[in-house]
Design a protein around this motif. Structure first.
Motif, short mmCIF file in Angstrom:
data_model
loop_
_atom_site.label_atom_id
_atom_site.label_comp_id
_atom_site.label_asym_id
_atom_site.label_seq_id
_atom_site.Cartn_x
_atom_site.Cartn_y
_atom_site.Cartn_z
N ASP A 226 0.82 -1.19 0.00
CA ASP A 226 0.00 0.00 0.00
C ASP A 226 0.87 1.26 0.00
OD1 ASP A 226 -2.35 1.62 0.72
OD2 ASP A 226 -1.40 1.72 2.69
N ASN A 229 2.39 1.92 -3.35
CA ASN A 229 1.39 2.52 -4.23
C ASN A 229 1.23 4.00 -3.95
OD1 ASN A 229 0.96 0.02 -5.27
ND2 ASN A 229 -0.86 -0.42 -4.03
N ARG A 230 1.25 4.31 -2.66
CA ARG A 230 1.07 5.73 -2.29
C ARG A 230 2.24 6.56 -2.78
NH1 ARG A 230 0.47 6.04 3.67
NH2 ARG A 230 0.22 3.81 3.76
N GLU A 233 1.85 7.07 -6.40
CA GLU A 233 0.81 8.07 -6.65
C GLU A 233 1.33 9.47 -6.43
OE1 GLU A 233 -2.73 7.58 -4.41
OE2 GLU A 233 -3.13 5.60 -5.28
N LYS A 234 2.15 9.60 -5.38
CA LYS A 234 2.68 10.92 -5.04
C LYS A 234 3.58 11.44 -6.15
CE LYS A 234 3.07 11.26 -0.09
NZ LYS A 234 4.02 11.02 0.98
N ALA A 236 3.66 10.45 -9.29
CA ALA A 236 3.04 10.57 -10.61
C ALA A 236 2.23 11.86 -10.70
CB ALA A 236 2.13 9.38 -10.84
N PRO A 238 -0.98 13.50 -11.52
CA PRO A 238 -2.32 12.98 -11.76
C PRO A 238 -2.98 13.63 -12.98
CG PRO A 238 -2.28 14.43 -9.85
CD PRO A 238 -0.87 14.36 -10.37
N ARG A 242 -7.94 12.52 -8.19
CA ARG A 242 -8.14 11.20 -7.61
C ARG A 242 -9.15 11.29 -6.48
NH1 ARG A 242 -2.61 10.22 -5.81
NH2 ARG A 242 -2.35 12.35 -6.49
N ARG A 245 -8.67 8.54 -1.65
CA ARG A 245 -7.57 7.82 -0.99
C ARG A 245 -7.19 8.60 0.25
NH1 ARG A 245 -4.79 3.12 -2.74
NH2 ARG A 245 -3.83 2.61 -0.76
N ARG A 247 -5.22 9.76 3.26
CA ARG A 247 -3.81 9.72 3.64
C ARG A 247 -3.67 9.24 5.07
NH1 ARG A 247 0.21 13.83 3.95
NH2 ARG A 247 1.63 12.11 4.16
#
Ligand code: ZN
Length: 252
Positions: A226, A229-230, A233-234, A236, A238, A242, A245, A247
């Motif tokens: 997880d 993934n976070r 995500e950070k 990338a 966006p 999103r 999600r 935090r």
């Protein structure tokens, strides 16, 4: 019924109104510890456990489960705790990346064991080794020898962050002595590391690895999936907003 004068004065003095500050309650001629004494003793045991300020609040109940992985981590810890309570000497080795909550869970387990009446202490591995080194250098320092053997006084020893220490012969020897002594006397070790057991002990005596494997439930934090993934995500950018999600505010 009027309130007894003793109770009134106990309240005025800030004493427990249930036992008037005596710490015991007599029921049918038998004394049992009052809730105030149980709480006070637990607080005292947690104080001597040396848990650093930032982790002192950590319990299983306040581990945030904002993902399936973290729910699984918590479930696994509850299972592990049961195992540990049922098997004397059983410990746990928790590994996972920085920030996934290993120390939170390790402290939470320590707290649960202390609640069950066991004596426990927290040590960061590097701090522990530093202290041992200092106390050896001090020669006549108070209790240099006691400090070397100190880890044996505790039924539960939490070693935080194994694997970051430099593996000098002295360190290898010390860690080996700690693990070995606890192994032989069936005492509990709780260990956290950001490395697998093999990686964390790669530079150490081989016997340390196999002893730890024998003593501990080895658990890999699910939350690291997880967590990765976070991180992804950070980093990338966006393309669209999103949703949902949450935090996780919890630090390691
Ligand atoms: Zn009381």
């Amino acid at each position: 019924m009027s309130i007894p004068e003793a109770t009134l004065s106990a309240e005025r003095e800030g004493l427990c109104p249930d036992c008037d500050g005596y710490g015991n309650i007599i029921e049918n001629g038998v004394a049992r510890p009052c809730h105030c004494r149980i709480e006070r003793e637990l607080t005292e045991r947690l104080t001597v456990a040396r848990i650093p300020e930032r982790y002192r609040h950590c319990s299983l109940d306040n581990f945030s489960t904002d993902s399936h992985e973290r729910e699984r981590d918590l479930k696994a810890m509850r299972w592990a705790l049961k195992e540990m309570l049922g098997k004397p000497g059983r410990g746990i080795y928790i590994h996972g990346e920085h920030g996934v909550g290993k120390t939170h869970l390790a402290v939470a387990i320590l707290r649960e064991l202390v609640k069950q009446g066991k004596s426990g202490v927290y040590y960061n591995v590097v701090d522990l080794l530093d202290q041992m080194r200092d106390s050896m250098r001090a020669e006549s320092g108070p209790g240099a020898q006691q400090l070397l053997g100190f880890h044996m006084d505790w039924e539960v020893l939490l070693l935080d962050d194994l694997g970051v220490q430099r593996a000098s012969p002295w360190v290898v020897e010390r860690l080996h002595a700690i693990v070995n002594a606890r192994y032989e006397s069936n005492r509990v070790l709780i260990i956290t590391s950001n490395k697998t057991l093999e990686a964390a002990t790669a530079n150490l005596n081989r016997a340390i690895t196999s002893r730890l494997r024998e003593m501990c439930i080895v658990y890999a934090m699910q939350a690291q999936e997880d967590y990765r993934n976070r991180l992804a995500e950070k980093s990338a950018v966006p393309e669209k907003p999103r949703r949902g999600r949450r935090r996780n505010s919890e630090d390691e």
